[in-house]
Design a protein around this motif. Structure first.
Motif, mmCIF file in Angstrom:
data_model
loop_
_atom_site.group_PDB
_atom_site.id
_atom_site.type_symbol
_atom_site.label_atom_id
_atom_site.label_comp_id
_atom_site.label_asym_id
_atom_site.label_seq_id
_atom_site.Cartn_x
_atom_site.Cartn_y
_atom_site.Cartn_z
ATOM 1 N N LYS A 244 -39.181 -6.910 7.149
ATOM 2 C CA LYS A 244 -39.919 -6.229 8.219
ATOM 3 C C LYS A 244 -39.007 -5.363 9.080
ATOM 4 O O LYS A 244 -39.451 -4.371 9.642
ATOM 5 C CB LYS A 244 -40.644 -7.248 9.092
ATOM 6 C CG LYS A 244 -41.787 -7.920 8.387
ATOM 7 C CD LYS A 244 -42.517 -8.878 9.296
ATOM 8 C CE LYS A 244 -43.660 -9.524 8.555
ATOM 9 N NZ LYS A 244 -44.401 -10.470 9.379
ATOM 10 N N ASP A 245 -37.746 -5.732 9.158
ATOM 11 C CA ASP A 245 -36.782 -4.932 9.913
ATOM 12 C C ASP A 245 -36.418 -3.722 9.065
ATOM 13 O O ASP A 245 -35.869 -3.850 7.961
ATOM 14 C CB ASP A 245 -35.541 -5.767 10.231
ATOM 15 C CG ASP A 245 -34.518 -4.999 11.050
ATOM 16 O OD1 ASP A 245 -34.861 -3.914 11.576
ATOM 17 O OD2 ASP A 245 -33.378 -5.488 11.175
ATOM 18 N N SER A 246 -36.713 -2.531 9.540
ATOM 19 C CA SER A 246 -36.518 -1.324 8.736
ATOM 20 C C SER A 246 -35.050 -1.082 8.398
ATOM 21 O O SER A 246 -34.734 -0.573 7.320
ATOM 22 C CB SER A 246 -37.109 -0.104 9.446
ATOM 23 O OG SER A 246 -36.454 0.108 10.683
ATOM 24 N N ASN B 24 -34.204 -3.512 5.634
ATOM 25 C CA ASN B 24 -34.933 -3.076 4.452
ATOM 26 C C ASN B 24 -34.219 -1.891 3.794
ATOM 27 O O ASN B 24 -34.039 -1.856 2.581
ATOM 28 C CB ASN B 24 -36.364 -2.711 4.829
ATOM 29 C CG ASN B 24 -37.248 -2.591 3.618
ATOM 30 O OD1 ASN B 24 -37.175 -3.432 2.738
ATOM 31 N ND2 ASN B 24 -38.069 -1.572 3.583
ATOM 32 N N GLN B 25 -33.811 -0.920 4.588
ATOM 33 C CA GLN B 25 -33.107 0.247 4.054
ATOM 34 C C GLN B 25 -31.764 -0.164 3.441
ATOM 35 O O GLN B 25 -31.373 0.356 2.406
ATOM 36 C CB GLN B 25 -32.909 1.291 5.160
ATOM 37 C CG GLN B 25 -32.408 2.627 4.664
ATOM 38 C CD GLN B 25 -33.394 3.293 3.725
ATOM 39 O OE1 GLN B 25 -34.611 3.136 3.840
ATOM 40 N NE2 GLN B 25 -32.887 4.043 2.781
ATOM 41 N N ASN C 15 -40.726 9.401 2.710
ATOM 42 C CA ASN C 15 -40.427 8.043 3.163
ATOM 43 C C ASN C 15 -41.743 7.373 3.543
ATOM 44 O O ASN C 15 -42.092 7.249 4.709
ATOM 45 C CB ASN C 15 -39.460 8.061 4.344
ATOM 46 C CG ASN C 15 -38.929 6.686 4.639
ATOM 47 O OD1 ASN C 15 -39.167 5.757 3.884
ATOM 48 N ND2 ASN C 15 -38.217 6.551 5.734
ATOM 49 N N VAL D 83 -44.266 4.010 2.940
ATOM 50 C CA VAL D 83 -44.429 2.649 2.459
ATOM 51 C C VAL D 83 -45.908 2.463 2.193
ATOM 52 O O VAL D 83 -46.737 2.638 3.084
ATOM 53 C CB VAL D 83 -43.919 1.621 3.498
ATOM 54 C CG1 VAL D 83 -44.182 0.211 3.008
ATOM 55 C CG2 VAL D 83 -42.458 1.840 3.781
#
Length: 86
Positions: A16-18, A21-22, A42, A44
């Motif tokens: 959930k933390d972008s 995640n990246q 970009n 989701v």
């Protein structure tokens, strides 16, 4: 070249933390992807199966009605069998 008998898929755990995640995506790309890669968009996305979420079952016939239909079909088959008997 040898044939590929395994399915080709990638699983990158979603966070959930972008930022994390990246980082997971970039770590996967660095480990497995050798060709240059560019992000075109970009976005989701999520696939929603509306049949599961909004499914409304149809009302079924009662057992008595089904048995009556079967009896009527059996009688019709009996009459047809008698008609074609030589």
């Amino acid at each position: 070249m040898t044939p590929d008998y395994q399915k080709d898929y990638e699983v990158i755990p979603f966070n959930k933390d972008s930022v994390l995640n990246q980082q997971a995506i970039e770590a996967f790309m660095a480990k497995y992807i050798s060709k240059p890669f560019e992000y075109l968009e970009n976005v989701v996305g999520v696939e929603i199966n509306f049949n599961k979420i909004f499914f409304k079952p149809e009302a079924q016939h009662s057992v008595e009605d089904v048995l009556k239909e079967i009896a009527a079909l059996e009688e019709e088959l009996k009459q047809l069998d008698e008609a074609i008997a030589l």
